[in-house]
Structures are given as C-alpha cells and as structure tokens.
Design a protein around this motif. Structure first.
Motif, PDB file in Angstrom:
ATOM      1  N   LYS A 288       0.807  -1.219   0.000  1.00 56.33           N
ATOM      2  CA  LYS A 288       0.000   0.000   0.000  1.00 56.33           C
ATOM      3  C   LYS A 288       0.842   1.271   0.000  1.00 56.33           C
ATOM      4  O   LYS A 288       0.456   2.280  -0.608  1.00 56.33           O
ATOM      5  CB  LYS A 288      -0.935  -0.004   1.213  1.00 56.33           C
ATOM      6  CG  LYS A 288      -2.039   1.030   1.140  1.00 56.33           C
ATOM      7  CD  LYS A 288      -3.074   0.811   2.206  1.00 56.33           C
ATOM      8  CE  LYS A 288      -4.226   1.814   2.067  1.00 56.33           C
ATOM      9  NZ  LYS A 288      -4.945   1.678   0.796  1.00 56.33           N
ATOM     10  N   HIS A 291       1.517   2.569  -3.543  1.00 52.50           N
ATOM     11  CA  HIS A 291       0.416   2.846  -4.468  1.00 52.50           C
ATOM     12  C   HIS A 291       0.508   4.246  -5.076  1.00 52.50           C
ATOM     13  O   HIS A 291       0.234   4.417  -6.278  1.00 52.50           O
ATOM     14  CB  HIS A 291      -0.934   2.664  -3.752  1.00 52.50           C
ATOM     15  CG  HIS A 291      -1.280   1.234  -3.516  1.00 52.50           C
ATOM     16  ND1 HIS A 291      -2.499   0.826  -3.024  1.00 52.50           N
ATOM     17  CD2 HIS A 291      -0.550   0.097  -3.699  1.00 52.50           C
ATOM     18  CE1 HIS A 291      -2.507  -0.488  -2.914  1.00 52.50           C
ATOM     19  NE2 HIS A 291      -1.341  -0.956  -3.316  1.00 52.50           N
ATOM     20  N   HIS A 292       0.871   5.236  -4.289  1.00 52.62           N
ATOM     21  CA  HIS A 292       0.959   6.599  -4.818  1.00 52.62           C
ATOM     22  C   HIS A 292       2.001   6.687  -5.931  1.00 52.62           C
ATOM     23  O   HIS A 292       1.738   7.276  -6.996  1.00 52.62           O
ATOM     24  CB  HIS A 292       1.307   7.568  -3.693  1.00 52.62           C
ATOM     25  CG  HIS A 292       1.473   8.991  -4.155  1.00 52.62           C
ATOM     26  ND1 HIS A 292       0.413   9.763  -4.583  1.00 52.62           N
ATOM     27  CD2 HIS A 292       2.591   9.771  -4.285  1.00 52.62           C
ATOM     28  CE1 HIS A 292       0.853  10.956  -4.951  1.00 52.62           C
ATOM     29  NE2 HIS A 292       2.170  10.984  -4.769  1.00 52.62           N
ATOM     30  N   PHE A 337      -5.079  10.011  -9.161  1.00 45.53           N
ATOM     31  CA  PHE A 337      -5.553  10.177  -7.791  1.00 45.53           C
ATOM     32  C   PHE A 337      -6.561   9.096  -7.388  1.00 45.53           C
ATOM     33  O   PHE A 337      -7.334   9.289  -6.459  1.00 45.53           O
ATOM     34  CB  PHE A 337      -6.173  11.567  -7.625  1.00 45.53           C
ATOM     35  CG  PHE A 337      -5.205  12.681  -7.873  1.00 45.53           C
ATOM     36  CD1 PHE A 337      -4.189  12.960  -6.967  1.00 45.53           C
ATOM     37  CD2 PHE A 337      -5.288  13.447  -9.033  1.00 45.53           C
ATOM     38  CE1 PHE A 337      -3.281  13.978  -7.203  1.00 45.53           C
ATOM     39  CE2 PHE A 337      -4.386  14.474  -9.275  1.00 45.53           C
ATOM     40  CZ  PHE A 337      -3.378  14.740  -8.354  1.00 45.53           C
ATOM     41  N   TYR A 338      -6.517   7.975  -8.088  1.00 44.97           N
ATOM     42  CA  TYR A 338      -7.426   6.877  -7.773  1.00 44.97           C
ATOM     43  C   TYR A 338      -7.155   6.370  -6.352  1.00 44.97           C
ATOM     44  O   TYR A 338      -6.019   6.083  -5.981  1.00 44.97           O
ATOM     45  CB  TYR A 338      -7.251   5.741  -8.774  1.00 44.97           C
ATOM     46  CG  TYR A 338      -8.139   4.551  -8.497  1.00 44.97           C
ATOM     47  CD1 TYR A 338      -9.518   4.647  -8.671  1.00 44.97           C
ATOM     48  CD2 TYR A 338      -7.609   3.341  -8.049  1.00 44.97           C
ATOM     49  CE1 TYR A 338     -10.347   3.566  -8.410  1.00 44.97           C
ATOM     50  CE2 TYR A 338      -8.428   2.263  -7.798  1.00 44.97           C
ATOM     51  CZ  TYR A 338      -9.790   2.380  -7.978  1.00 44.97           C
ATOM     52  OH  TYR A 338     -10.606   1.298  -7.714  1.00 44.97           O
ATOM     53  N   ASP A 339      -8.218   6.265  -5.575  1.00 47.03           N
ATOM     54  CA  ASP A 339      -8.056   5.877  -4.168  1.00 47.03           C
ATOM     55  C   ASP A 339      -8.913   4.670  -3.797  1.00 47.03           C
ATOM     56  O   ASP A 339      -9.196   4.424  -2.622  1.00 47.03           O
ATOM     57  CB  ASP A 339      -8.415   7.049  -3.254  1.00 47.03           C
ATOM     58  CG  ASP A 339      -9.853   7.522  -3.449  1.00 47.03           C
ATOM     59  OD1 ASP A 339     -10.556   6.944  -4.310  1.00 47.03           O
ATOM     60  OD2 ASP A 339     -10.270   8.462  -2.750  1.00 47.03           O
ATOM     61  N   SER A 341     -11.955   4.365  -4.886  1.00 42.82           N
ATOM     62  CA  SER A 341     -13.338   4.819  -5.018  1.00 42.82           C
ATOM     63  C   SER A 341     -13.755   4.749  -6.480  1.00 42.82           C
ATOM     64  O   SER A 341     -13.260   5.518  -7.303  1.00 42.82           O
ATOM     65  CB  SER A 341     -13.480   6.250  -4.496  1.00 42.82           C
ATOM     66  OG  SER A 341     -14.779   6.747  -4.757  1.00 42.82           O
ATOM     67  N   SER A 344     -15.028   7.954  -8.858  1.00 40.76           N
ATOM     68  CA  SER A 344     -14.089   8.951  -9.369  1.00 40.76           C
ATOM     69  C   SER A 344     -13.573   8.579 -10.751  1.00 40.76           C
ATOM     70  O   SER A 344     -13.386   9.439 -11.609  1.00 40.76           O
ATOM     71  CB  SER A 344     -12.914   9.120  -8.404  1.00 40.76           C
ATOM     72  OG  SER A 344     -12.182   7.909  -8.294  1.00 40.76           O
TER      73      SER A 344
END
Length: 382
Positions: A288, A291-292, A337-339, A341, A344
């Motif tokens: 995790k 991920h960014h 910027f996928y989180d 969710s 989006s």
C-alpha cells in the motif's frame, strides 16, 4: 489416439465454435461451445487407460518432448505428472483439415478425485480481423491509431475465455500488415502464428510480398524462463512493440512499466472486468505504501484499457466491452488520484470517446441480444 479424438470431435461439430475439450477418467467427454457445456455421448465413457494413452499421444506432438526430452512419451509423461501433479503443454495437430490444416492445443494434464484427466483449449489458427470481433467501430479506429504510437501501455482485460488473446492478436495482425515495426511477443503458449507473407506482390506473379513488420514470437518455457525475463530480454532485440501474454505478478508488471516508460509500446492482458478493477488488480501487486508512486507511473504510461466479456445470448455469445482511453486531463487525473473509489474513475469513463460496460450491456439487452437475467446478473452497478 488423443490426436484422433480431438480431430474427430472438431470434425463432428463443424458449425460449433468449440473452445475446450474435457476428458476425465471414467467420465464421458465434455466440450465447451457458445451454447455452454455439452456431452459427446457417442464416445461413451473414457477409461483411465484411454485417458493416459490420449494424453501421451498429444504430448508426443509437443515441441518440448521432441526437442528437449529423452525417453518414450509414456515414461516422460508419467514422470512429470507424478512430480508436478499438473502438467501444461502445447501441441499442434497437422493432420486435420480444419482451419487450413492447423489446430493448436493448450493442454493441461492433471490429477483429481476422479483420477487422471486433461483439458484441451482449442487454439484455432484462423486469425479474425478486428472488424469481425464485434467491437464498436469507433473503438477499433482508436485502437488502430493508438497501436501506431511510439510508447505507452495498453491493456485488454477480461475473464478466461473472453477473447482477450484473439483481440490482441487481431490488433498485432493489423499493425504488422500496415506499418513497419519490429514486434516481439512473449506468450504462454503461442496461440496464433503470424505469416510473414501478406499476399501476392503483383498481378499475375507467383511471388509474395513480405509483411512490412518483423515479428519475433517467444514462448515461456521454450524460449524464455518467464514473462518478466522475456520482456527484459526483448529490450535488447530493438523492438518497437512488445506483447506480453499476461501480467501474472509484480515482476512482469514492473517490466511492462519499465518498457513503456523507455519508449516502447507494450500490450498485455489481465483477468479483470472493467477499468476500475484493472487498476485495483495492478495495485494489488504492490504494498500500500507504494500505491501513490505506482499511480504516478501509470497515469503517464497507460494508453487504454479495453475490457471485454462474452456473454450467453439468444443467437450465440455476445461481446460486451468497456473502453477507457487516457485521452484527457479528467481521465489522467482519475487514474493518478485513484483511491479505490469507483465513482471517481467511472466519471472519467463517461467522457467523450469512452464506453461504459453497463451502457454496452444495456444496448445488448435493448436490441434483444441477451436475456433480462443475463443483463441484470452482469451489471457493474457503478
């Protein structure tokens, strides 16, 4: 015996698209077609001895056996199955009149509660054109434009049997027939072979014109040790386009990203449905806290995600697709910027030039191609 069985089954049902043949000890033979699973009753019950003889015959037609292993096929097969429990191999049948005399099989021999068995995936060699696959014409036009690009990462995704490999092969076939490229593939196994001749060079001539593109095809286990190793090794072959049969782990994903970021067009597959699930699957390869940084790499390299599925319809299977092209700031931002969710990114899919899975599914239902049950059971409900 195995070759004869497969040829007999394919010849007995020439109008059905058989995708898989299932043979088990003390069971009848089953086949998978567009209509579902069907029993080949005329073959009766297959004994364990028959299963072993059939699998041995098929294994005797593999390149692996004829070129790299010593000993009788029966002995080799028995030894490998005992040590590995599951044995995967590919073979080509040259004595059938189907598909211009060329039918390849991807075979898995295995042990189960019922005893010895094997599954044959039928790899028909007649490569269809992109326009024959049922993909929306505007998507075909975009794919043809994107595969001419000098770099990027394109995904064709879907469940097993959804036609991912065929779609990628049709894209490669179009590219190599119309443009000058060096295309390197890493596959497991090689399912389609590309003829390097495109047709007659002139009217009344017996000579043939070579394809504008050179294709170098490699099979995992025969020509390279793994998908990731094959991609890394391919970079020294001066390729323009790399086709990776499937991203299976972090190493192969890393190799794809590296190749795409260093000036290559990379095409590959994942077993996911839809753009959102594809991003989720990519991120699952990494911890995790990475991920960014991975999303920062992905949003600049991904060219498109084409997700597809073949659903039962009233007149055969129906192709349902979702298409996301990284063609705007909104899409790039949705990826970066996928989180986790879904909404989006779903909003980005609604942008001009993309196609949502549910919209394609609804269209198939409205025109009477699929039942209401199939429609409702396959909604993504985003």
């Amino acid at each position: 015996m195995g070759v004869k069985l497969v040829s007999q089954i394919l010849a007995s049902r020439p109008n059905q698209k058989i995708s898989d043949i299932q043979v088990r000890s003390d069971h009848p033979v089953y086949i998978h077609t567009e209509r579902g699973v069907e029993i080949i009753r005329e073959l009766g019950i297959i004994t364990t001895d028959q299963v072993i003889k059939m699998a041995t015959d098929l294994y005797g037609h593999t390149t692996d056996f004829t070129s790299t292993l010593d000993g009788a096929p029966e002995k080799v097969l028995s030894t490998l199955l005992t040590s590995r429990k599951v044995l995967d191999f590919a073979c080509q049948l040259g004595d059938t009149q189907l598909d211009h005399g060329r039918v390849r099989l991807r075979v898995q021999m295995h042990l189960s509660e019922s005893g010895v068995g094997f599954t044959c995936r039928v790899l028909h060699q007649k490569l269809p054109k992109l326009k024959e696959l049922g993909i929306e014409p505007f998507i075909i036009e975009r794919l043809q434009e994107l595969v001419q690009g000098r770099q990027g990462l394109g995904f064709v995704t879907g469940q097993t049997g959804s036609g991912k490999t065929t779609t990628l092969a049709a894209m490669i076939d179009w590219l190599r027939s119309n443009h000058q490229r060096h295309i390197v593939t890493v596959e497991d196994p090689i399912e389609y072979y590309y003829d390097n001749l495109t047709g007659e060079s002139g009217q009344g001539s017996n000579e043939f014109q070579a394809s504008p593109s050179l294709i170098t095809q490699q099979e995992v286990g025969r020509h390279t040790d793994s998908f990731s190793a094959g991609i890394i090794q391919s970079l020294r072959k001066a390729p323009h386009v790399l086709l990776l049969g499937e991203v299976r782990d972090r190493a192969s994903m890393d190799a794809c990203l590296e190749a795409a970021q260093t000036g290559h067009l990379v095409l590959t597959t994942l077993h996911t449905r839809g753009a959102v699930k594809t991003l989720d699957r990519i991120l699952e390869f990494y911890p995790k806290d990475m991920h960014h940084s991975i999303l920062n790499r992905i949003y600049t390299t991904i060219s498109f995600i084409l997700s597809q599925g073949l659903l039962p319809g009233f007149n055969g299977r129906v192709l349902i697709t979702e298409y996301l092209e990284n063609n705007s700031l909104n899409v790039a931002s949705g990826i970066r910027f996928y989180d986790g969710s879904a909404p989006s990114l779903a909003d980005a899919i609604r942008q001009h030039g993309n196609l949502r899975w549910d919209d394609c599914l609804k269209d198939a239902f409205r025109r009477g191609a699929i039942s209401e049950e199939i429609y409702r059971n396959n909604l993504m409900q985003m």
